[in-house]
Design an enzyme around this catalytic site. Sequence first.
Site, PDB file in Angstrom:
ATOM      1  N   ASP A 178      36.017   2.723  90.462  1.00  0.00           N
ATOM      2  CA  ASP A 178      35.695   1.296  90.471  1.00  0.00           C
ATOM      3  C   ASP A 178      36.922   0.335  90.991  1.00  0.00           C
ATOM      4  O   ASP A 178      37.896   0.737  90.613  1.00  0.00           O
ATOM      5  CB  ASP A 178      35.514   1.005  89.025  1.00  0.00           C
ATOM      6  CG  ASP A 178      34.450  -0.348  89.171  1.00  0.00           C
ATOM      7  OD1 ASP A 178      35.077  -1.323  89.759  1.00  0.00           O
ATOM      8  OD2 ASP A 178      33.634  -0.397  88.398  1.00  0.00           O
ATOM      9  N   ASN A 231      23.889  -0.819  82.761  1.00  0.00           N
ATOM     10  CA  ASN A 231      23.445  -2.151  82.466  1.00  0.00           C
ATOM     11  C   ASN A 231      22.255  -2.279  83.326  1.00  0.00           C
ATOM     12  O   ASN A 231      22.095  -2.002  84.496  1.00  0.00           O
ATOM     13  CB  ASN A 231      24.321  -3.054  82.956  1.00  0.00           C
ATOM     14  CG  ASN A 231      25.906  -2.928  82.044  1.00  0.00           C
ATOM     15  OD1 ASN A 231      25.816  -2.837  80.892  1.00  0.00           O
ATOM     16  ND2 ASN A 231      27.055  -3.268  82.971  1.00  0.00           N
ATOM     17  N   GLN A 239      24.432  -6.340  84.285  1.00  0.00           N
ATOM     18  CA  GLN A 239      24.301  -5.947  85.579  1.00  0.00           C
ATOM     19  C   GLN A 239      24.554  -7.079  86.564  1.00  0.00           C
ATOM     20  O   GLN A 239      24.137  -8.119  86.846  1.00  0.00           O
ATOM     21  CB  GLN A 239      23.058  -5.347  85.953  1.00  0.00           C
ATOM     22  CG  GLN A 239      22.797  -4.610  87.277  1.00  0.00           C
ATOM     23  CD  GLN A 239      21.397  -4.059  87.349  1.00  0.00           C
ATOM     24  OE1 GLN A 239      20.507  -4.408  86.666  1.00  0.00           O
ATOM     25  NE2 GLN A 239      21.218  -3.178  88.508  1.00  0.00           N
ATOM     26  N   HIS A 255      23.570   2.260  88.869  1.00  0.00           N
ATOM     27  CA  HIS A 255      24.795   2.864  88.728  1.00  0.00           C
ATOM     28  C   HIS A 255      25.178   3.007  87.245  1.00  0.00           C
ATOM     29  O   HIS A 255      24.772   2.209  86.395  1.00  0.00           O
ATOM     30  CB  HIS A 255      25.899   2.058  89.336  1.00  0.00           C
ATOM     31  CG  HIS A 255      26.288   0.714  89.076  1.00  0.00           C
ATOM     32  ND1 HIS A 255      25.436  -0.362  89.313  1.00  0.00           N
ATOM     33  CD2 HIS A 255      27.075   0.141  88.532  1.00  0.00           C
ATOM     34  CE1 HIS A 255      25.701  -1.356  88.800  1.00  0.00           C
ATOM     35  NE2 HIS A 255      26.679  -1.169  88.166  1.00  0.00           N
ATOM     36  N   HIS A 303      28.617   3.479  84.671  1.00  0.00           N
ATOM     37  CA  HIS A 303      30.137   3.335  84.702  1.00  0.00           C
ATOM     38  C   HIS A 303      30.494   4.344  83.641  1.00  0.00           C
ATOM     39  O   HIS A 303      30.196   4.647  82.760  1.00  0.00           O
ATOM     40  CB  HIS A 303      30.434   1.969  83.958  1.00  0.00           C
ATOM     41  CG  HIS A 303      30.048   0.796  84.590  1.00  0.00           C
ATOM     42  ND1 HIS A 303      31.065   0.141  85.645  1.00  0.00           N
ATOM     43  CD2 HIS A 303      29.006   0.108  85.063  1.00  0.00           C
ATOM     44  CE1 HIS A 303      30.412  -0.912  86.010  1.00  0.00           C
ATOM     45  NE2 HIS A 303      29.404  -0.884  85.683  1.00  0.00           N
TER      46      HIS A 303
END
Length: 135
Positions: A32, A88, A95, A101, A103
């Site tokens: 990230d 999320n 989100q 996606h 995390h």
Amino acid sequence: MRDNDCIFCKIAAGEIPSATLYEDDDFRVILDLGPASKGHALILPKEHFRNLYDIDDELAAKAMVLAKKMVKQMTDVLGCDGYNIVQNNEECAGQTVFHFHMHLIPRYKGDQVGLEWKVGELTDEVRDEILEKLK
């Protein structure tokens, strides 16, 4: 299916450079760019799904298996003390990019990563209401 305006679709397709940790036919896992902690990674499906509500069950299951694989490997690499797996759905839940996606957030003792909430209480009334609606 792909959304040409989606940044995560472009990253997952390799059109935008990323620090790729893993790739297969269905997913790309990247570091990230705005990490919550050292080693924070994202699992991105190569197909576009807005969120968990839209992704098909088989691919969602594969994402969780991949999360387990990555967490086990990265725990050894990073020497972290634990992991949060966060996913999320919709703006009110945090989100910000509307491409499913996950995390993978390494946790280190004393790291100050803010993933906590105030613990509430499940009342009998709320419990019964939810259970009744699920029948």
